[in-house]
Design a protein around this motif. Structure first.
Motif, PDB file in Angstrom:
ATOM      1  N   GLY A  81       0.802  -1.224   0.000  1.00  0.00           N
ATOM      2  CA  GLY A  81       0.000   0.000   0.000  1.00  0.00           C
ATOM      3  C   GLY A  81       0.830   1.266   0.000  1.00  0.00           C
ATOM      4  N   ALA A  82       2.131   1.146   0.285  1.00  0.00           N
ATOM      5  CA  ALA A  82       2.996   2.326   0.337  1.00  0.00           C
ATOM      6  C   ALA A  82       3.359   2.797  -1.066  1.00  0.00           C
ATOM      7  N   LEU A  83       3.445   4.104  -1.214  1.00  0.00           N
ATOM      8  CA  LEU A  83       3.909   4.712  -2.457  1.00  0.00           C
ATOM      9  C   LEU A  83       5.339   5.174  -2.223  1.00  0.00           C
ATOM     10  N   VAL A  84       6.258   4.686  -3.030  1.00  0.00           N
ATOM     11  CA  VAL A  84       7.686   4.927  -2.813  1.00  0.00           C
ATOM     12  C   VAL A  84       8.267   5.669  -4.008  1.00  0.00           C
ATOM     13  N   VAL A  87       7.929  11.560  -4.109  1.00  0.00           N
ATOM     14  CA  VAL A  87       8.529  12.884  -3.914  1.00  0.00           C
ATOM     15  C   VAL A  87       9.717  13.072  -4.854  1.00  0.00           C
ATOM     16  N   LEU A  88      10.531  12.049  -4.975  1.00  0.00           N
ATOM     17  CA  LEU A  88      11.737  12.130  -5.803  1.00  0.00           C
ATOM     18  C   LEU A  88      11.398  12.285  -7.276  1.00  0.00           C
ATOM     19  N   MET A  89      10.414  11.536  -7.766  1.00  0.00           N
ATOM     20  CA  MET A  89      10.087  11.617  -9.199  1.00  0.00           C
ATOM     21  C   MET A  89       9.504  12.987  -9.549  1.00  0.00           C
ATOM     22  N   ALA A  90       8.897  13.657  -8.558  1.00  0.00           N
ATOM     23  CA  ALA A  90       8.285  14.964  -8.806  1.00  0.00           C
ATOM     24  C   ALA A  90       9.273  16.112  -8.633  1.00  0.00           C
ATOM     25  N   THR A  91      10.529  15.785  -8.345  1.00  0.00           N
ATOM     26  CA  THR A  91      11.569  16.798  -8.158  1.00  0.00           C
ATOM     27  C   THR A  91      12.573  16.670  -9.301  1.00  0.00           C
ATOM     28  N   PRO A  92      12.443  17.467 -10.350  1.00  0.00           N
ATOM     29  CA  PRO A  92      13.279  17.316 -11.548  1.00  0.00           C
ATOM     30  C   PRO A  92      14.774  17.316 -11.244  1.00  0.00           C
ATOM     31  N   GLY A  93      15.453  16.334 -11.779  1.00  0.00           N
ATOM     32  CA  GLY A  93      16.904  16.266 -11.664  1.00  0.00           C
ATOM     33  C   GLY A  93      17.432  15.737 -10.353  1.00  0.00           C
ATOM     34  N   SER A  94      16.558  15.502  -9.378  1.00  0.00           N
ATOM     35  CA  SER A  94      17.033  15.016  -8.073  1.00  0.00           C
ATOM     36  C   SER A  94      17.472  13.562  -8.162  1.00  0.00           C
ATOM     37  N   LYS A  95      18.497  13.242  -7.408  1.00  0.00           N
ATOM     38  CA  LYS A  95      19.024  11.880  -7.385  1.00  0.00           C
ATOM     39  C   LYS A  95      18.705  11.237  -6.040  1.00  0.00           C
ATOM     40  N   SER A  96      18.448   9.962  -6.075  1.00  0.00           N
ATOM     41  CA  SER A  96      18.039   9.263  -4.861  1.00  0.00           C
ATOM     42  C   SER A  96      19.135   9.291  -3.807  1.00  0.00           C
ATOM     43  N   PRO A  97      18.789   9.677  -2.567  1.00  0.00           N
ATOM     44  CA  PRO A  97      19.778   9.663  -1.485  1.00  0.00           C
ATOM     45  C   PRO A  97      19.867   8.308  -0.798  1.00  0.00           C
ATOM     46  N   THR A 128      -7.735  14.050 -12.877  1.00  0.00           N
ATOM     47  CA  THR A 128      -7.701  15.212 -11.991  1.00  0.00           C
ATOM     48  C   THR A 128      -7.658  14.778 -10.541  1.00  0.00           C
ATOM     49  N   LYS A 129      -8.492  13.813 -10.187  1.00  0.00           N
ATOM     50  CA  LYS A 129      -8.498  13.282  -8.821  1.00  0.00           C
ATOM     51  C   LYS A 129      -7.173  12.612  -8.502  1.00  0.00           C
ATOM     52  N   LEU A 130      -6.630  11.905  -9.454  1.00  0.00           N
ATOM     53  CA  LEU A 130      -5.340  11.232  -9.254  1.00  0.00           C
ATOM     54  C   LEU A 130      -4.246  12.247  -8.946  1.00  0.00           C
ATOM     55  N   ARG A 131      -4.211  13.331  -9.682  1.00  0.00           N
ATOM     56  CA  ARG A 131      -3.197  14.365  -9.447  1.00  0.00           C
ATOM     57  C   ARG A 131      -3.392  15.011  -8.074  1.00  0.00           C
ATOM     58  N   GLU A 132      -4.639  15.243  -7.691  1.00  0.00           N
ATOM     59  CA  GLU A 132      -4.906  15.787  -6.357  1.00  0.00           C
ATOM     60  C   GLU A 132      -4.393  14.841  -5.275  1.00  0.00           C
ATOM     61  N   ASN A 133      -4.626  13.548  -5.489  1.00  0.00           N
ATOM     62  CA  ASN A 133      -4.165  12.549  -4.514  1.00  0.00           C
ATOM     63  C   ASN A 133      -2.645  12.515  -4.425  1.00  0.00           C
ATOM     64  N   LEU A 134      -1.975  12.653  -5.564  1.00  0.00           N
ATOM     65  CA  LEU A 134      -0.511  12.656  -5.558  1.00  0.00           C
ATOM     66  C   LEU A 134       0.015  13.846  -4.767  1.00  0.00           C
ATOM     67  N   VAL A 135      -0.575  15.018  -4.979  1.00  0.00           N
ATOM     68  CA  VAL A 135      -0.161  16.208  -4.220  1.00  0.00           C
ATOM     69  C   VAL A 135      -0.397  15.990  -2.727  1.00  0.00           C
ATOM     70  N   SER A 136      -1.525  15.365  -2.383  1.00  0.00           N
ATOM     71  CA  SER A 136      -1.825  15.096  -0.973  1.00  0.00           C
ATOM     72  C   SER A 136      -0.805  14.136  -0.371  1.00  0.00           C
ATOM     73  N   GLU A 137      -0.442  13.086  -1.124  1.00  0.00           N
ATOM     74  CA  GLU A 137       0.545  12.128  -0.640  1.00  0.00           C
ATOM     75  C   GLU A 137       1.878  12.818  -0.366  1.00  0.00           C
ATOM     76  N   ILE A 138       2.311  13.645  -1.290  1.00  0.00           N
ATOM     77  CA  ILE A 138       3.590  14.337  -1.136  1.00  0.00           C
ATOM     78  C   ILE A 138       3.528  15.316   0.036  1.00  0.00           C
ATOM     79  N   ALA A 144       4.992  14.926   7.666  1.00  0.00           N
ATOM     80  CA  ALA A 144       5.445  13.828   8.524  1.00  0.00           C
ATOM     81  C   ALA A 144       6.953  13.917   8.755  1.00  0.00           C
ATOM     82  N   GLN A 145       7.695  14.274   7.704  1.00  0.00           N
ATOM     83  CA  GLN A 145       9.136  14.404   7.847  1.00  0.00           C
ATOM     84  C   GLN A 145       9.493  15.599   8.728  1.00  0.00           C
ATOM     85  N   ARG A 146       8.735  16.669   8.599  1.00  0.00           N
ATOM     86  CA  ARG A 146       8.959  17.837   9.452  1.00  0.00           C
ATOM     87  C   ARG A 146       8.724  17.480  10.916  1.00  0.00           C
ATOM     88  N   GLN A 147       7.643  16.727  11.169  1.00  0.00           N
ATOM     89  CA  GLN A 147       7.352  16.324  12.534  1.00  0.00           C
ATOM     90  C   GLN A 147       8.420  15.388  13.064  1.00  0.00           C
TER      91      GLN A 147
END
Length: 230
Positions: A81-84, A87-97, A128-138, A144-147
């Protein structure tokens, strides 16, 4: 894809609010690609650039970083169920850490970023709903990372535990709640050794602060817990 994996697909956050039949219909226009990874197979390496995210249909993935001495450090476990990699794919040019490795035999569904972002004539409304969900996931992962950063900045392991439990109490409005995952997952999230975490939780139980069974916790004394929060 078996029925159990299909249920995971239909119930994951990325497809939230989309009818199961529509989800199935969307897989073709999304150019979704299902792949099997045997245990200990690398899904992607440190330095890789991602153009697709992976939905875990079954099995478990682990994300590992490498410190200066070459030691591998577990950063996260990702279960069905996890989406992995979203965030990285939506950040152009970023390389996996991190390395992402299959902890057990796993089935993954890869969803290309450009196909998620581009609509199609057949199901543009659902896109459209799919894109909204992706933004929500990110967004949820960002917060969560900030917390988590706040937890890791705490002065002691006890304070980290108390902060995590107090936040869940505030979120649910209940003194009894499930954190989900394993004790190891909680230890990883709080940047602690599993044994040290278990010892500290046991001490908090002896002191009448909390009770627990597996991943379910019950706050016995909110006053004592808030003192540990600081």
């Amino acid at each position: 894809m078996n029925q159990q994996q299909r249920n995971v697909l239909h119930n994951c956050g990325l497809f939230s609010g989309i009818e199961p039949a529509q989800v199935d219909a969307m897989l073709g226009c999304l150019s979704a690609r299902q792949e099997h990874y045997s245990k200990n197979t690398v899904v992607w390496n440190i330095g890789d650039t991602l153009h697709a995210c992976a939905l875990v249909l079954s099995g478990t993935l682990r994300a590992e970083s490498v410190n200066a001495s070459g030691e591998h450090l577990l950063m996260a476990n990702h279960r069905a169920g996890a989406l992995v990699g979203d965030v990285l794919m939506a950040t152009p040019g970023s390389k996996s850490p991190v390395y992402v490795v299959a902890s057990e035999d796993s089935e993954l569904l890869f969803l290309p970023f450009h196909r998620i972002m581009n609509g199609c004539a057949e199901c543009c409304g659902w896109h459209t709903k799919l894109r909204e969900n992706l933004v929500s996931e990110i967004a949820m992962k960002f917060w969560a990372q900030r917390q988590r950063t706040l937890y890791l900045s705490a002065k002691s392991l006890r304070q980290r535990i108390a902060m995590r439990l107090f936040d869940e109490y505030k979120r649910t409005g209940s003194l009894t709640f499930s954190l989900g995952g394993t004790r190891e997952d909680l230890a990883d999230f709080l940047g602690a050794n599993r044994s040290a975490l278990s010892r500290e939780i046991a001490r908090m139980k002896e002191e009448g602060i909390l009770d627990y069974y597996k991943d379910t916790f019950r706050i016995l004394s909110l006053e004592k817990l808030t003192k540990d929060v600081g």
